[in-house]
Design a protein around this motif. Structure first.
Motif, PDB file in Angstrom:
ATOM      1  N   ASN A   1       0.983  -1.083   0.064  1.00  0.00           N
ATOM      2  CA  ASN A   1       0.140  -0.247  -0.041  1.00  0.00           C
ATOM      3  C   ASN A   1       0.761   1.040   0.110  1.00  0.00           C
ATOM      4  O   ASN A   1       0.281   2.268  -0.394  1.00  0.00           O
ATOM      5  N   THR A   2       2.053   1.182   0.262  1.00  0.00           N
ATOM      6  CA  THR A   2       3.022   2.389   0.453  1.00  0.00           C
ATOM      7  C   THR A   2       3.771   2.545  -0.549  1.00  0.00           C
ATOM      8  O   THR A   2       3.545   3.717  -1.513  1.00  0.00           O
ATOM      9  N   PHE A   3       4.377   1.526  -1.146  1.00  0.00           N
ATOM     10  CA  PHE A   3       5.070   1.762  -2.651  1.00  0.00           C
ATOM     11  C   PHE A   3       4.421   1.273  -3.785  1.00  0.00           C
ATOM     12  O   PHE A   3       5.010   1.939  -4.941  1.00  0.00           O
ATOM     13  N   ALA A   4       3.450   0.221  -3.581  1.00  0.00           N
ATOM     14  CA  ALA A   4       2.757   0.223  -4.852  1.00  0.00           C
ATOM     15  C   ALA A   4       1.474   1.180  -5.069  1.00  0.00           C
ATOM     16  O   ALA A   4       0.536   1.150  -6.015  1.00  0.00           O
ATOM     17  N   GLN A   5       1.142   1.741  -3.801  1.00  0.00           N
ATOM     18  CA  GLN A   5       0.131   2.566  -3.833  1.00  0.00           C
ATOM     19  C   GLN A   5      -1.482   1.943  -4.067  1.00  0.00           C
ATOM     20  O   GLN A   5      -2.118   2.408  -4.816  1.00  0.00           O
ATOM     21  N   LYS A   6      -1.725   0.748  -3.593  1.00  0.00           N
ATOM     22  CA  LYS A   6      -2.769  -0.151  -3.977  1.00  0.00           C
ATOM     23  C   LYS A   6      -3.877   0.597  -3.775  1.00  0.00           C
ATOM     24  O   LYS A   6      -4.878   0.576  -4.549  1.00  0.00           O
ATOM     25  N   GLN A   7      -3.869   1.149  -2.532  1.00  0.00           N
ATOM     26  CA  GLN A   7      -5.394   1.722  -2.101  1.00  0.00           C
ATOM     27  C   GLN A   7      -5.561   2.811  -2.706  1.00  0.00           C
ATOM     28  O   GLN A   7      -6.701   3.122  -3.459  1.00  0.00           O
ATOM     29  N   VAL A   8      -4.511   3.672  -3.016  1.00  0.00           N
ATOM     30  CA  VAL A   8      -4.633   5.051  -3.793  1.00  0.00           C
ATOM     31  C   VAL A   8      -4.944   4.975  -5.217  1.00  0.00           C
ATOM     32  O   VAL A   8      -6.104   5.729  -5.760  1.00  0.00           O
ATOM     33  N   LEU A   9      -4.511   3.736  -5.997  1.00  0.00           N
ATOM     34  CA  LEU A   9      -4.739   3.551  -7.391  1.00  0.00           C
ATOM     35  C   LEU A   9      -6.381   3.007  -7.710  1.00  0.00           C
ATOM     36  O   LEU A   9      -6.872   2.756  -8.700  1.00  0.00           O
ATOM     37  N   ARG A  10      -6.894   2.858  -6.652  1.00  0.00           N
ATOM     38  CA  ARG A  10      -8.417   2.651  -6.636  1.00  0.00           C
ATOM     39  C   ARG A  10      -9.186   3.686  -7.501  1.00  0.00           C
ATOM     40  O   ARG A  10     -10.090   3.459  -8.326  1.00  0.00           O
ATOM     41  N   LYS A  11      -8.937   4.878  -7.328  1.00  0.00           N
ATOM     42  CA  LYS A  11      -9.294   5.947  -8.176  1.00  0.00           C
ATOM     43  C   LYS A  11      -8.347   6.222  -9.346  1.00  0.00           C
ATOM     44  O   LYS A  11      -7.397   6.861  -9.154  1.00  0.00           O
ATOM     45  N   THR A  12      -8.792   6.084 -10.195  1.00  0.00           N
ATOM     46  CA  THR A  12      -7.656   6.027 -11.534  1.00  0.00           C
ATOM     47  C   THR A  12      -7.031   7.225 -11.554  1.00  0.00           C
ATOM     48  O   THR A  12      -5.770   7.376 -11.688  1.00  0.00           O
ATOM     49  N   THR A  13      -7.554   8.258 -11.985  1.00  0.00           N
ATOM     50  CA  THR A  13      -7.029   9.530 -12.380  1.00  0.00           C
ATOM     51  C   THR A  13      -6.268   9.979 -11.118  1.00  0.00           C
ATOM     52  O   THR A  13      -4.975  10.422 -11.247  1.00  0.00           O
ATOM     53  N   ALA A  14      -7.130  10.031 -10.016  1.00  0.00           N
ATOM     54  CA  ALA A  14      -6.170  10.877  -8.908  1.00  0.00           C
ATOM     55  C   ALA A  14      -5.028   9.845  -8.404  1.00  0.00           C
ATOM     56  O   ALA A  14      -4.035   9.891  -7.810  1.00  0.00           O
ATOM     57  N   GLY A  15      -5.443   8.427  -8.467  1.00  0.00           N
ATOM     58  CA  GLY A  15      -4.596   7.568  -7.984  1.00  0.00           C
ATOM     59  C   GLY A  15      -3.115   7.426  -8.799  1.00  0.00           C
ATOM     60  O   GLY A  15      -1.928   7.355  -8.150  1.00  0.00           O
ATOM     61  N   VAL A  16      -3.224   7.590 -10.124  1.00  0.00           N
ATOM     62  CA  VAL A  16      -2.143   7.661 -11.043  1.00  0.00           C
ATOM     63  C   VAL A  16      -1.529   8.724 -10.703  1.00  0.00           C
ATOM     64  O   VAL A  16      -0.263   9.011 -10.740  1.00  0.00           O
ATOM     65  N   SER A  17      -2.166   9.909 -10.417  1.00  0.00           N
ATOM     66  CA  SER A  17      -1.498  11.091 -10.409  1.00  0.00           C
ATOM     67  C   SER A  17      -0.760  11.114  -8.875  1.00  0.00           C
ATOM     68  O   SER A  17       0.481  11.818  -8.778  1.00  0.00           O
TER      69      SER A  17
ATOM     70  N   ILE B   1       1.070  16.490  -9.758  1.00  0.00           N
ATOM     71  CA  ILE B   1       0.672  17.659  -8.794  1.00  0.00           C
ATOM     72  C   ILE B   1      -0.386  18.576  -9.585  1.00  0.00           C
ATOM     73  O   ILE B   1      -1.477  18.943  -8.737  1.00  0.00           O
ATOM     74  N   LEU B   2      -0.372  18.837 -10.818  1.00  0.00           N
ATOM     75  CA  LEU B   2      -1.374  19.855 -11.401  1.00  0.00           C
ATOM     76  C   LEU B   2      -2.526  18.932 -11.579  1.00  0.00           C
ATOM     77  O   LEU B   2      -3.647  19.874 -11.263  1.00  0.00           O
ATOM     78  N   VAL B   3      -2.587  17.723 -11.722  1.00  0.00           N
ATOM     79  CA  VAL B   3      -3.773  17.029 -11.997  1.00  0.00           C
ATOM     80  C   VAL B   3      -4.467  17.018 -10.742  1.00  0.00           C
ATOM     81  O   VAL B   3      -5.648  17.068 -10.412  1.00  0.00           O
ATOM     82  N   LEU B   4      -3.614  16.591  -9.500  1.00  0.00           N
ATOM     83  CA  LEU B   4      -4.510  16.677  -8.292  1.00  0.00           C
ATOM     84  C   LEU B   4      -5.063  18.094  -7.873  1.00  0.00           C
ATOM     85  O   LEU B   4      -6.118  18.336  -7.105  1.00  0.00           O
ATOM     86  N   ALA B   5      -4.220  19.057  -8.249  1.00  0.00           N
ATOM     87  CA  ALA B   5      -4.934  20.299  -8.046  1.00  0.00           C
ATOM     88  C   ALA B   5      -6.378  20.426  -8.722  1.00  0.00           C
ATOM     89  O   ALA B   5      -7.148  21.367  -8.033  1.00  0.00           O
ATOM     90  N   VAL B   6      -6.125  20.258 -10.012  1.00  0.00           N
ATOM     91  CA  VAL B   6      -7.284  20.382 -10.818  1.00  0.00           C
ATOM     92  C   VAL B   6      -8.566  19.786 -10.001  1.00  0.00           C
ATOM     93  O   VAL B   6      -9.638  20.080 -10.100  1.00  0.00           O
ATOM     94  N   ILE B   7      -8.202  18.379  -9.665  1.00  0.00           N
ATOM     95  CA  ILE B   7      -9.315  17.599  -8.993  1.00  0.00           C
ATOM     96  C   ILE B   7      -9.743  18.362  -7.810  1.00  0.00           C
ATOM     97  O   ILE B   7     -11.158  18.163  -7.551  1.00  0.00           O
TER      98      ILE B   7
END
Length: 200
Positions: free
Chosen positions: A74-90, A142-148
């Protein structure tokens, strides 16, 4: 001297970078660096106190291997975060961009002070290109996250605080000014080098 002034030079026989070139009072950087490190340690200690207060009667000492693996994933592969595709990838790009930049900073400092790892030649060129790419991806993140957060404003982000904007701005500023400094260094070396082959 360890922190003696070193002028910017050009015309190296092999591609390399002189760390701290053209920076007066380089030692001040390391002193000021203690300030954010102190804030970081203070913040971590506050978090740890909260976590310890929330500890219940149930023992959490079981399945240590599984819990450790879950933490790493969950820390290094960001498994939980990647559930939200755009925000997760960003967020993934931002996280790994800073991890790579942090490791690169350690490598360059080590190369400058102890001569290892040897960051010269084709290895340095490829390593530097990889760092630039990861830094660019972090900027995109960071730009995508700011837009979101500030334009799309999804319901799950209804707790935006003024400090959040400053954090995003400072992260973006760190990344952007890094490219400016690198560009100025390269421009200076162009002026000092006889051929483009001598520019790193």
């Amino acid at each position: 001297m360890v922190f003696a002034f070193r002028p910017l030079e050009g015309g190296y026989e092999i591609p390399m970078r002189v760390v701290g070139a053209n920076i007066y009072y380089e030692w001040l950087i390391y002193i000021f660096m203690l300030i954010p490190i102190g804030f970081f340690i203070y913040g971590v200690l506050k978090r740890v106190r909260v976590w310890l207060l929330a500890r219940g009667e149930t023992s959490r000492d079981d399945k240590l291997l599984a819990r450790s693996l879950n933490f790493l994933v969950n820390t290094f592969a960001q498994k939980q975060v990647l559930r939200k595709t755009t925000a997760g990838v960003s967020h993934f790009f931002l996280f790994w961009g800073f991890v790579v930049l942090f490791i690169a900073t350690i490598f360059f400092a080590a190369w400058d002070k102890i001569g290892f790892p040897r960051l010269v030649g084709s290895f340095y060129v490829n390593f530097s290109a990889f760092i630039d790419i990861m830094g660019f991806l972090a900027m995109i993140g960071i730009l995508v996250l700011a837009v979101i957060r500030y334009i799309q404003r999804p319901g799950r982000l209804n707790d935006t605080q003024p400090l959040d904007g400053w954090i995003l701005f400072l992260i973006a500023a760190i990344l952007f000014t890094g490219y400016i400094v690198e560009g100025l260094r390269i421009a200076g070396q162009i002026q000092l080098s006889a051929t483009f082959a001598q520019i790193d």
